[in-house]
Scaffold this motif. Structure first.
Motif, PDB file in Angstrom:
ATOM      1  N   ASP A 169      10.418 -12.447 -10.265  1.00  0.00           N
ATOM      2  CA  ASP A 169      11.545 -13.002  -9.523  1.00  0.00           C
ATOM      3  C   ASP A 169      11.836 -12.142  -8.296  1.00  0.00           C
ATOM      4  N   LEU A 170      11.666 -10.834  -8.443  1.00  0.00           N
ATOM      5  CA  LEU A 170      11.861  -9.891  -7.352  1.00  0.00           C
ATOM      6  C   LEU A 170      10.692  -8.908  -7.328  1.00  0.00           C
ATOM      7  N   VAL A 171      10.227  -8.570  -6.133  1.00  0.00           N
ATOM      8  CA  VAL A 171       9.267  -7.481  -5.965  1.00  0.00           C
ATOM      9  C   VAL A 171       9.941  -6.414  -5.113  1.00  0.00           C
ATOM     10  N   LEU A 172       9.928  -5.185  -5.602  1.00  0.00           N
ATOM     11  CA  LEU A 172      10.603  -4.077  -4.934  1.00  0.00           C
ATOM     12  C   LEU A 172       9.610  -2.959  -4.671  1.00  0.00           C
ATOM     13  N   PHE A 173       9.536  -2.518  -3.418  1.00  0.00           N
ATOM     14  CA  PHE A 173       8.647  -1.439  -2.993  1.00  0.00           C
ATOM     15  C   PHE A 173       9.443  -0.163  -2.784  1.00  0.00           C
ATOM     16  N   GLY A 174       8.901   0.968  -3.282  1.00  0.00           N
ATOM     17  CA  GLY A 174       9.606   2.239  -3.216  1.00  0.00           C
ATOM     18  C   GLY A 174       9.178   3.200  -2.141  1.00  0.00           C
ATOM     19  N   GLY A 175       8.374   2.749  -1.157  1.00  0.00           N
ATOM     20  CA  GLY A 175       8.023   3.618  -0.042  1.00  0.00           C
ATOM     21  C   GLY A 175       6.718   4.374  -0.209  1.00  0.00           C
ATOM     22  N   ASP A 176       6.345   5.110   0.854  1.00  0.00           N
ATOM     23  CA  ASP A 176       5.041   5.771   0.974  1.00  0.00           C
ATOM     24  C   ASP A 176       3.923   4.752   0.774  1.00  0.00           C
ATOM     25  N   TYR A 177       3.890   3.807   1.708  1.00  0.00           N
ATOM     26  CA  TYR A 177       2.912   2.723   1.634  1.00  0.00           C
ATOM     27  C   TYR A 177       1.515   3.185   2.033  1.00  0.00           C
ATOM     28  N   ALA A 178       1.456   4.218   2.877  1.00  0.00           N
ATOM     29  CA  ALA A 178       0.160   4.674   3.384  1.00  0.00           C
ATOM     30  C   ALA A 178       0.217   6.175   3.637  1.00  0.00           C
ATOM     31  N   THR A 179      -0.700   6.655   4.472  1.00  0.00           N
ATOM     32  CA  THR A 179      -0.813   8.098   4.668  1.00  0.00           C
ATOM     33  C   THR A 179      -0.005   8.602   5.867  1.00  0.00           C
ATOM     34  N   ASP A 180       0.309   7.711   6.807  1.00  0.00           N
ATOM     35  CA  ASP A 180       1.112   8.083   7.971  1.00  0.00           C
ATOM     36  C   ASP A 180       1.741   6.816   8.540  1.00  0.00           C
ATOM     37  N   HIS A 181       2.473   6.978   9.618  1.00  0.00           N
ATOM     38  CA  HIS A 181       3.212   5.839  10.173  1.00  0.00           C
ATOM     39  C   HIS A 181       2.287   4.689  10.573  1.00  0.00           C
ATOM     40  N   GLN A 182       1.242   4.986  11.319  1.00  0.00           N
ATOM     41  CA  GLN A 182       0.371   3.918  11.805  1.00  0.00           C
ATOM     42  C   GLN A 182      -0.336   3.191  10.663  1.00  0.00           C
ATOM     43  N   SER A 183      -0.794   3.933   9.679  1.00  0.00           N
ATOM     44  CA  SER A 183      -1.454   3.262   8.549  1.00  0.00           C
ATOM     45  C   SER A 183      -0.452   2.486   7.698  1.00  0.00           C
ATOM     46  N   ALA A 184       0.836   2.888   7.711  1.00  0.00           N
ATOM     47  CA  ALA A 184       1.866   2.104   7.024  1.00  0.00           C
ATOM     48  C   ALA A 184       2.070   0.772   7.735  1.00  0.00           C
ATOM     49  N   VAL A 185       2.083   0.792   9.058  1.00  0.00           N
ATOM     50  CA  VAL A 185       2.175  -0.461   9.819  1.00  0.00           C
ATOM     51  C   VAL A 185       0.962  -1.340   9.507  1.00  0.00           C
TER      52      VAL A 185
END
Length: 311
Positions: free
Chosen positions: A108-124
Motif C-alpha cells: 500500500d505504501l513504499v518508503l525509502f530511507g535514503g542513501d540511494y547511491a554512492t554520491d549525489h550524481q549517482s543518486a540522481v
C-alpha cells in the motif's frame, strides 16, 4: 686395542633406521599439507563469503498493532527499505530484481530511507533509472527521505535530487509531512533532512501533525531519535509519531569488523539496528540493502521490510 670385527653393534634406543625416519617425515608432511589446505579454505571463505552474503537479500515480515490507525487503513501494507547504494556493486540488474521484489509484496505504501547511491550524481541517476525502468506499484504512493550520500553540497544539488525523485513518482520528504488519504480517513508520512550534512527541522515537522493522527516518521540517520522524541505536535504534546523508520547503520555490515569500516561509529549502540519501542512509538533501524566502503557483509544479511499495521 679392541677388535670390533665380526661383532654386532646394536643401535641406541633413540636412533632410527632411515626408512622409519622417512615414514615419520611423510606423516608430518601430510599433516602440514592438511593444515595448509584447511587454512587456505578458511581464508577463501572469509574473503568470498561476505561478497556472497551481500547479495542474499531477505524480507523481514512484521505485524504491528496501532491504536491510532484509522479503521479504513486496517491491515496497511508498508514496504520499507534503506541504503541501496546503487553503483557500488549494486548494478542495474540488482535494481530490477529489487523493484520486482517490492512489487511482489503488493504494498500500500513504499518508503525509502535514503542513501540511494554512492554520491549525489549517482543518486540522481538512480531515480532516472526508476523513472525509465520498471515502475514501483504502490497503492497509496512512494515516499523517501535523503541520506548523506544523496544530498550534495548545495541547495541546487538538493533541488536537483528532489526533482529527480518527484519525476520518478517518489514524494521527497525534506522537513515536511504529507497526508495520505485512505477512504475518508488519512494518515501522515513525515520526514526530515539528513542529520549529518543537511538541515533537519524537527519542530516544523512535528508541529504540522497531531498526536491523535497516525504518523510515520522517517529520517535516514537514527541519531535524530532522542531529539524527535522531545519534539511536540501542533497542540504542544509529546508522542507525535507512531512508527519511526531509519537506516544509515547497515547493522554494522561486517560482524567483528564493523569498526574497521567506520560505519555509523557516531550512533549510540541502542540505535545500531533492529526494532525497539520508545514512548509508545515503534522504531526500526534497518540493516539496509546495499553496502558501503567494502562490498561485503558478514552475519548481517541485507534486508527490506514488509510491515503490516492493524488497529
Amino acid at each position: 686395542m679392541n677388535d670390533y670385527r665380526g661383532k654386532h653393534i646394536s643401535s641406541a634406543p633413540w636412533t632410527s633406521s632411515p626408512s622409519s625416519y622417512r615414514g615419520r617425515h611423510r606423516i608430518r608432511n601430510r599433516k602440514h599439507r592438511r593444515w595448509f589446505v584447511l587454512i587456505l579454505v578458511l581464508v577463501l571463505v572469509i574473503l568470498i563469503w561476505p561478497l556472497v552474503e551481500a547479495k542474499l537479500l531477505t524480507t523481514e515480515r512484521v505485524q504491528l498493532k496501532e491504536e491510532q490507525l484509522p479503521a479504513e487503513a486496517n491491515n496497511l501494507r508498508i514496504v520499507y527499505l534503506s541504503d541501496i547504494h546503487y553503483g557500488f556493486w549494486f548494478s542495474d540488474g540488482d535494481l530490477n530484481r529489487l523493484i520486482s521484489r517490492i512489487n511482489g509484496l503488493r504494498p500500500d505504501l513504499v518508503l525509502f530511507g535514503g542513501d540511494y547511491a554512492t554520491d549525489h550524481q549517482s543518486a540522481v541517476q538512480f531515480f532516472q533509472k526508476l523513472r525509465n525502468g520498471e515502475k514501483i506499484r504502490s497503492r497509496y504512493g512512494t515516499f523517501g527521505v535523503v541520506g548523506e550520500t544523496d544530498r550534495g553540497e548545495s541547495d541546487f544539488d538538493l533541488t536537483e535530487l528532489t526533482e529527480a525523485m518527484a519525476n520518478a513518482d517518489v514524494e521527497p520528504l525534506v522537513n515536511r509531512s504529507v497526508p495520505v488519504h485512505i477512504g475518508a480517513a488519512r494518515i501522515y508520512i513525515a520526514g526530515v533532512d539528513d542529520v549529518s550534512v543537511g538541515r533537519p527541522d524537527l519542530k516544523a515537522v512535528s508541529r504540522s501533525v497531531s498526536a491523535s493522527d497516525y504518523v510515520i516518521f522517517m529520517c535516514h540517520n537514527p541519531s535524530v531519535i532522542p531529539d524527535a522524541q522531545l519534539a511536540k505536535d501542533s497542540s504542544g504534546n509529546l508522542g507525535w509519531f507512531d512508527l519511526g523508520l531509519f537506516g544509515h547503520t547497515h547493522g554494522g555490515q561486517m560482524l567483528f569488523f564493523s569498526s574497521l569500516l567506520g560505519i555509523a561509529e557516531d550512533i549510540p549502540e541502542r540505535y545500531k539496528g533492529g526494532w525497539l519501542k520508545e514512548n509508545r512509538a515503534d522504531l526500526l533501524v534497518s540493516r539496509g540493502v546495499g553496502t558501503s566502503v567494502y562490498p561485503g557483509r558478514l552475519f548481517c544479511l541485507p534486508q527490506i521490510h514488509y510491515i503490516e499495521v492493524s488497529y
